[in-house]
Scaffold this active site. Structure first.
Site, mmCIF file in Angstrom:
data_model
loop_
_atom_site.group_PDB
_atom_site.id
_atom_site.type_symbol
_atom_site.label_atom_id
_atom_site.label_comp_id
_atom_site.label_asym_id
_atom_site.label_seq_id
_atom_site.Cartn_x
_atom_site.Cartn_y
_atom_site.Cartn_z
ATOM 1 N N SER A 504 0.181 6.572 1.674
ATOM 2 C CA SER A 504 0.508 5.353 0.915
ATOM 3 C C SER A 504 1.315 5.645 -0.339
ATOM 4 C CB SER A 504 -0.769 4.584 0.564
ATOM 5 O OG SER A 504 -1.487 4.252 1.737
ATOM 6 N N ARG A 505 2.066 6.732 -0.318
ATOM 7 C CA ARG A 505 2.949 7.087 -1.434
ATOM 8 C C ARG A 505 2.194 7.417 -2.729
ATOM 9 N NH1 ARG A 505 5.527 7.814 2.340
ATOM 10 N NH2 ARG A 505 7.655 7.197 2.794
#
Length: 530
Positions: A504-505
């Site tokens: 999710s970065r």
């Protein structure tokens, strides 16, 4: 990209300036392959001129270039396909299990080429009672070892030892076998990939139960695609099941797989295949068969077991993304010394057998701030800094003469890691440069002399001729003198950043910056937001 001349590594560099182009299309293969096509070769992709924006770059997920669309591909009839198999298992000495193993491996590598296990993990392999089903069983075993989670639907098992052995191998891996009744009527939610290994090129007639129902379930997944909803990718082995081996989908079943993996050579029905991914597998066709049937097939790249046929689908660059999965990189687990931490990560990259783990992007800037970057190779690291070697008359050398500061970037894709280092730069001693120069292969020494790095030259022939002259001059084994304009640089680190990709970065970024603790120089570790 390292084409070499005899023993040297003379790089090919081509500069594009912002001028008008002709209407020619440049098809660009990887330099490791030898294709005769118009214009010239550069790695990875397709350039096309665009009057409004100069050059447009079309990237490709596949390792096989779009140029293969230009080649005439051979297609086999049902009779020819059967004859080829008879020859392979007759006079050429192949056994059924050998061919099945190679075919299944080809299918698995084709799947892995397009559908990454991180996004398409759940695989259903539907196997028929013949050799096509055996190919599917082998593919499932390889996919398991590639990191996928396969399940098998094998309604009518073949009792021969070859097939029972494949089942035993899969059961030993705890790969689940599902009955037709175990499968959901709607296959769209439980699986990411469905491999159609039901019928091969020897099948004829209409599919019978339970395979007619299974093919219909696969066909019904078209509704999701037409509605732009997520649906499992369907991969057919050799021919889409239910299709006529020569004429295609004559029953108008509307069965439209996303990928077709043709084996040995494409069958005639493959001409009717309109899916985005067509691969060829079965890298075992000897020259005698190629000559007998006048086959024209694309060359396999490197050591690959599959090769794409035709042009890959155009990729939406904005949609390309990876969801990184990595161990946590926490402050309490890092070394207090960034050089030691770098060495730990570097050793991990070497142990992971990553290609050129010492490759780094070197960024420099002129005195007025005009930046430039290029890849160079790290040749030493210790408490004094990072060392590389180059031509002192190159562009990067001119930049460093004006502005002796630089940034290094190491990227280790296989580990989801990168390291950024910033600092001041100075030349290493002449003695150190001399010692390293004479440790290099003779070809690399001659190449350093032959190439006036970053200067415009009239053509590759200029470099080749100069290199040959030097080779003749030093053919007696005499010591090759180091050029005065060649030597090393050392970057003294003033800032480190260690980056590790996370889902999710929410990546881990730990920065080392210098500080004073009780009058002693030390490094402060801080977490940066991703």
């Amino acid at each position: 990209m390292r084409p070499f001349l005899r023993k040297t590594h003379l790089m090919t560099r081509l500069f594009f300036t912002h001028h008008s182009f002709s209407n020619s299309t440049l098809i660009i293969p990887q330099s490791s392959r030898s294709f005769q096509i118009p214009l010239f070769n550069i790695p990875h992709g397709v350039f096309r001129p665009n009057s409004s924006s100069g050059i447009r770059w079309f990237s490709s997920k596949s390792r096989v270039e779009a140029m293969q669309n230009l080649e005439a591909i051979s297609y086999l009839s049902q009779r020819e396909a059967a004859e080829v198999d008879e020859i392979l298992m007759g006079s050429l000495g192949f056994s059924v299990d050998q061919l099945m193993e190679l075919a299944g491996l080809s299918v698995a590598t084709s799947v892995a080429e397009v559908y990454k296990a991180s996004e398409y993990k759940r695989v259903l392999v539907i196997c028929g009672p013949g050799n096509n089903g055996g190919d599917g069983l082998v593919a499932a075993r390889h996919l398991f070892h590639f990191g996928y989670k396969p399940s098998i639907c094998y309604p009518k098992r073949t009792a021969k030892p070859l097939y029972t052995g494949l089942v035993t191998q899969l059961e030993s891996l705890s790969v689940p076998f599902l009955t037709v009744d175990d499968l959901p009527l709607d296959l769209s939610k439980d699986f990411d990939i469905i491999i159609d290994a039901i019928f091969g090129f020897s099948f004829h007639g209409a599919p019978r139960p339970p395979f007619d129902d299974l093919i219909q379930r696969l066909t019904s997944l078209n509704d999701y695609k037409e509605a732009n909803q997520r649906s499992p990718a369907i991969v057919s082995v050799d021919i889409p099941s239910g299709w006529h081996v020569e004429e295609g989908d004559i029953s108008d079943s509307s069965f439209k797989p996303d990928m077709l993996v043709s084996l040995t050579a494409p069958k005639l029905c493959a001409k009717k295949f309109n899916g985005p991914h067509h691969f060829l597998g079965g890298r075992f066709v000897p020259p005698s068969i190629v000559n007998k049937y006048n086959l024209h097939l694309p060359p396999y790249p490197g050591t690959a077991m599959c090769v794409r046929i035709g042009k890959p689908p155009q990729v939406d660059i904005a949609a390309l993304r990876e969801n990184y999965i990595s161990p946590e990189f926490l402050e309490e687990n890092v070394d207090a010394d960034p050089i030691r931490q770098f060495r730990k990560w570097f050793d991990d990259a070497v142990a992971a057998n990553l290609r050129e783990p010492n490759a780094m992007s070197l960024s420099t800037a002129t005195s007025d701030g005009k930046p430039s970057s290029r890849m160079v190779l790290l040749k030493g690291v210790d408490e004094d800094g990072f060392v590389w070697y180059t031509n002192y008359e190159s562009r990067k050398a001119h930049d460093l003469a004006e502005n002796p500061r630089a940034s290094l970037l190491f990227f280790w894709e296989g580990l989801n890691r990168q390291v950024r280092v910033e600092g001041s730069v100075q030349k290493v001693s002449e003695e150190e440069s001399e010692q390293y120069f004479h440790s290099r292969p003779q070809g690399s020494q001659l190449g350093a002399i032959a190439s006036p790095q970053s200067s415009v030259v009239p053509g590759r022939h200029f470099l080749i001729n100069k290199y040959k002259e030097l080779e003749d001059t030093f053919s007696n084994g005499s010591l090759i003198p180091k050029p005065k304009h060649w030597g090393g640089y050392r970057l003294k680190p003033e800032l480190f950043e260690f980056w590790q990709g996370q889902p999710s970065r929410l990546h881990d970024r730990l920065q080392y910056s210098p500080c004073d603790i009780d009058g002693k120089k030390a490094w402060k570790v801080e977490r940066l937001a991703p």
